[in-house]
Scaffold this active site. Structure first.
Site, PDB file in Angstrom:
ATOM      1  N   LYS A 116      33.505 -63.649  63.143  1.00  0.00           N
ATOM      2  CA  LYS A 116      32.933 -64.770  62.406  1.00  0.00           C
ATOM      3  C   LYS A 116      33.988 -65.772  61.949  1.00  0.00           C
ATOM      4  O   LYS A 116      33.709 -66.974  61.845  1.00  0.00           O
ATOM      5  CB  LYS A 116      32.145 -64.249  61.200  1.00  0.00           C
ATOM      6  CG  LYS A 116      31.012 -63.295  61.545  1.00  0.00           C
ATOM      7  CD  LYS A 116      29.996 -63.938  62.470  1.00  0.00           C
ATOM      8  CE  LYS A 116      28.774 -63.063  62.664  1.00  0.00           C
ATOM      9  NZ  LYS A 116      29.032 -61.833  63.401  1.00  0.00           N
ATOM     10  N   TYR A 202      27.861 -70.364  48.724  1.00  0.00           N
ATOM     11  CA  TYR A 202      26.550 -69.729  48.805  1.00  0.00           C
ATOM     12  C   TYR A 202      25.477 -70.787  48.596  1.00  0.00           C
ATOM     13  O   TYR A 202      25.415 -71.431  47.543  1.00  0.00           O
ATOM     14  CB  TYR A 202      26.428 -68.636  47.751  1.00  0.00           C
ATOM     15  CG  TYR A 202      25.093 -67.938  47.728  1.00  0.00           C
ATOM     16  CD1 TYR A 202      24.657 -67.217  48.831  1.00  0.00           C
ATOM     17  CD2 TYR A 202      24.276 -67.987  46.590  1.00  0.00           C
ATOM     18  CE1 TYR A 202      23.443 -66.562  48.814  1.00  0.00           C
ATOM     19  CE2 TYR A 202      23.051 -67.340  46.569  1.00  0.00           C
ATOM     20  CZ  TYR A 202      22.645 -66.631  47.685  1.00  0.00           C
ATOM     21  OH  TYR A 202      21.436 -65.985  47.669  1.00  0.00           O
ATOM     22  N   HIS A 235      17.735 -59.881  55.635  1.00  0.00           N
ATOM     23  CA  HIS A 235      18.390 -60.647  56.700  1.00  0.00           C
ATOM     24  C   HIS A 235      17.870 -60.304  58.096  1.00  0.00           C
ATOM     25  O   HIS A 235      18.476 -60.702  59.094  1.00  0.00           O
ATOM     26  CB  HIS A 235      19.911 -60.463  56.647  1.00  0.00           C
ATOM     27  CG  HIS A 235      20.510 -60.852  55.337  1.00  0.00           C
ATOM     28  ND1 HIS A 235      20.718 -62.156  54.955  1.00  0.00           N
ATOM     29  CD2 HIS A 235      20.929 -60.094  54.284  1.00  0.00           C
ATOM     30  CE1 HIS A 235      21.251 -62.197  53.748  1.00  0.00           C
ATOM     31  NE2 HIS A 235      21.380 -60.963  53.318  1.00  0.00           N
ATOM     32  N   LYS A 237      14.837 -60.842  60.776  1.00  0.00           N
ATOM     33  CA  LYS A 237      13.738 -61.772  61.034  1.00  0.00           C
ATOM     34  C   LYS A 237      12.432 -61.018  61.315  1.00  0.00           C
ATOM     35  O   LYS A 237      12.437 -60.002  62.006  1.00  0.00           O
ATOM     36  CB  LYS A 237      14.093 -62.657  62.223  1.00  0.00           C
ATOM     37  CG  LYS A 237      15.389 -63.437  62.055  1.00  0.00           C
ATOM     38  CD  LYS A 237      15.864 -64.017  63.379  1.00  0.00           C
ATOM     39  CE  LYS A 237      17.236 -64.632  63.271  1.00  0.00           C
ATOM     40  NZ  LYS A 237      17.771 -65.068  64.581  1.00  0.00           N
ATOM     41  N   GLU A 287      26.826 -69.019  62.752  1.00  0.00           N
ATOM     42  CA  GLU A 287      27.301 -68.149  63.818  1.00  0.00           C
ATOM     43  C   GLU A 287      26.633 -68.520  65.143  1.00  0.00           C
ATOM     44  O   GLU A 287      25.664 -69.280  65.170  1.00  0.00           O
ATOM     45  CB  GLU A 287      27.029 -66.675  63.501  1.00  0.00           C
ATOM     46  CG  GLU A 287      25.568 -66.300  63.428  1.00  0.00           C
ATOM     47  CD  GLU A 287      25.377 -64.820  63.113  1.00  0.00           C
ATOM     48  OE1 GLU A 287      26.331 -64.040  63.283  1.00  0.00           O
ATOM     49  OE2 GLU A 287      24.267 -64.453  62.706  1.00  0.00           O
ATOM     50  N   ARG A 291      23.968 -64.122  73.492  1.00  0.00           N
ATOM     51  CA  ARG A 291      23.046 -63.286  74.262  1.00  0.00           C
ATOM     52  C   ARG A 291      21.647 -63.882  74.178  1.00  0.00           C
ATOM     53  O   ARG A 291      21.406 -64.877  73.498  1.00  0.00           O
ATOM     54  CB  ARG A 291      23.015 -61.869  73.688  1.00  0.00           C
ATOM     55  CG  ARG A 291      22.654 -61.842  72.194  1.00  0.00           C
ATOM     56  CD  ARG A 291      22.366 -60.461  71.681  1.00  0.00           C
ATOM     57  NE  ARG A 291      22.302 -60.375  70.234  1.00  0.00           N
ATOM     58  CZ  ARG A 291      21.271 -60.748  69.491  1.00  0.00           C
ATOM     59  NH1 ARG A 291      20.208 -61.262  70.061  1.00  0.00           N
ATOM     60  NH2 ARG A 291      21.298 -60.625  68.174  1.00  0.00           N
ATOM     61  N   VAL A 294      15.803 -62.046  70.551  1.00  0.00           N
ATOM     62  CA  VAL A 294      14.491 -61.400  70.501  1.00  0.00           C
ATOM     63  C   VAL A 294      13.387 -62.453  70.507  1.00  0.00           C
ATOM     64  O   VAL A 294      12.334 -62.277  71.129  1.00  0.00           O
ATOM     65  CB  VAL A 294      14.386 -60.511  69.238  1.00  0.00           C
ATOM     66  CG1 VAL A 294      12.959 -60.010  69.032  1.00  0.00           C
ATOM     67  CG2 VAL A 294      15.350 -59.333  69.336  1.00  0.00           C
ATOM     68  N   ARG A 337       7.110 -60.178  64.846  1.00  0.00           N
ATOM     69  CA  ARG A 337       7.736 -58.926  65.278  1.00  0.00           C
ATOM     70  C   ARG A 337       6.938 -57.763  64.688  1.00  0.00           C
ATOM     71  O   ARG A 337       6.844 -57.628  63.462  1.00  0.00           O
ATOM     72  CB  ARG A 337       9.182 -58.849  64.798  1.00  0.00           C
ATOM     73  CG  ARG A 337      10.063 -59.952  65.339  1.00  0.00           C
ATOM     74  CD  ARG A 337      11.517 -59.653  65.080  1.00  0.00           C
ATOM     75  NE  ARG A 337      12.378 -60.788  65.394  1.00  0.00           N
ATOM     76  CZ  ARG A 337      13.696 -60.711  65.528  1.00  0.00           C
ATOM     77  NH1 ARG A 337      14.309 -59.539  65.369  1.00  0.00           N
ATOM     78  NH2 ARG A 337      14.416 -61.779  65.804  1.00  0.00           N
TER      79      ARG A 337
END
Length: 446
Positions: A116, A202, A235, A237, A287, A291, A294, A337
């Site tokens: 990161k 933050y 965190h 989803k 970030e 890849r 989902v 999901r």
């Protein structure tokens, strides 16, 4: 084009890649653990290879077994899917070293974006907007306090490796910084084997918005729009939609072009996702996922572009068949999901599926490996299905989602279907007025 691809994953993503390969006339090899011997991908693949026992460390994360499976079956490429080794640069290096194509970014980009701290440096060089924070890793509490004076509070102490909210602690004031710093380092070490952390301002009530990008090896890079991923628990989803209900056309075009230009500057290859926090009209890069995501089906729904097919073609040296001007966006798409978890306690609920009925109808897609009689194993991620709907606009998509959720049956174990049935009727979901804190701080406490 490739003749035979080893799919180094399991679950719905393995089936998704397998179907894309079959459409393209490519032979498939599915690897599986002993726990997944009766899974749908194994049943439908041209060949299957058992690579170890149920534990993922001895099967899906076992690189020698995966490479051996590719070798003995005569594969010429490996698709890592989602999770497991999909963002493991060492795995990509080993695959390539054995004369196989890795269907994903180049190992250096995986490595670069997996750290990161390095990812932020690369993002800044590529012109992406960043959350104010430390210029790099922070190694001592004294250094953290000194940097905090310039960044301001509240502060987020974040692990340089990993994700999913682990190794992430908030300090609201200087008095809390020492504890947050120590705690984040300890958690990062335990979770990722790396206690390197950095600091970020933050943001107190942001939205999580990500941009899908895709690039070939010929210098072409485009964006395929954004996805709204702010409905999260710890965190993770749970509910995603595209496009975001929070952005104007001008804003989405702006952040999309910034992401595409940065992708091109990096010399990136394949599909990737730029993730941003959005608050008060500003975007901040956090970030890049190197890849397939989902939630990629909702991008496919609004663009009509098959991301997995294009990913495979690019890995084989192909040229993107469309320019940015040729990418069109139609309607609105939402993904839920569905997890094998209790909808209130979120405890895992593995077991045998006695009755399964998938939702259907116009604009409805279900990505799953479920069938009546399938035994959901207790060893892996609890995601068992993805319900995707597409409508002419957001209200139409929500109406289709409501009907689809009523039709969808997975019994007898509790699942998060019941959570989504409640969620779709929540006022914040109807209006699109929610942030990353809404689900945990308002909906689940009501």
């Amino acid at each position: 084009m490739f003749n035979k691809i080893l799919i180094a994953n399991r679950g719905d993503v393995a089936l998704r890649v397998l179907r894309a390969c079959k459409e393209m006339g490519i032979q498939t090899v599915i690897v599986h653990s002993t726990a997944d011997a009766e899974s749908m991908p194994v049943r439908l693949a041209d060949e299957s290879v058992c690579i170890g026992p149920a534990a993922s460390s001895e099967s899906y994360l076992n690189i020698p077994s995966l490479v051996s499976a590719a070798a003995i079956t005569g594969c010429d490429a490996v698709h890592p899917g989602v999770g497991f080794l999909a963002e493991n640069a060492d795995f990509a290096d080993i695959v390539i070293a054995h004369g196989l194509a890795f269907i994903g970014p180049e190992p250096d980009h995986i490595r670069q974006m997996g750290d990161k701290v390095q990812a932020k440096i690369s993002a800044a060089e590529a012109g992406l907007p960043l959350v104010p924070g430390s210029p790099g890793a922070v190694h001592t509490i004294e250094e953290a306090h000194k940097l905090a004076e310039g960044i301001g509070f509240p502060l987020l102490v974040k692990a340089a490796s990993g994700g999913g909210g682990r190794g992430m602690k908030v300090a609201l004031s200087a008095d809390e910084l020492s504890v947050a710093f120590s705690s984040a380092r300890s958690e990062a070490k335990a979770a990722f084997g790396d206690d390197t952390v950095y600091l970020e301002r933050y943001l107190d009530n942001p939205r999580h918005i990500e941009v899908q990008v895709i690039a070939d090896s010929h210098g072409n890079a485009v964006h395929l729009g954004e996805r709204e991923c702010s409905v999260q628990r710890r965190h993770q989803k749970l509910f995603e939609e595209a496009p975001s209900p929070a952005l104007t056309d001008v804003q989405r075009s702006h952040i999309g072009m910034i992401a595409a230009e940065a992708t091109q500057k990096m010399g990136y290859l394949g599909v990737g996702t730029m993730e941003f926090l959005y608050q008060d009209g500003e975007f901040f890069f956090i970030e890049m996922n190197t890849r397939l995501q989902v939630e990629h089906p909702i991008t496919e729904a609004i663009t009509g572009i098959d991301l997995v097919t294009e990913q495979i073609k690019i890995a084989a040296g192909g040229v993107l068949p469309f320019t940015q001007d040729e990418v069109t966006f139609t309607g609105h798409a939402i993904e839920c999901r569905i997890n094998a978890e209790h909808p209130e306690t979120f405890m895992p609920t593995p077991g045998k599926v006695e009755y399964y009925h998938a939702a259907g109808g116009a604009g409805v897609r279900v990505d799953t490996i479920l069938y009546s009689g399938y035994k959901i194993p207790p060893y892996y991620d609890s995601l068992i299905a993805k319900l995707i709907v597409h409508g002419r606009d957001r209200d139409h998509a929500l109406a289709r989602l409501r009907l689809a959720l009523q039709e969808f049956v997975v019994e007898p174990m509790p699942t998060t279907l019941d959570l989504h049935r409640r969620l779709v009727d929540a006022d914040a979901i109807k209006t699109g007025d929610y942030s990353i804190k809404w689900l945990e701080q308002e909906f689940l406490t009501s």
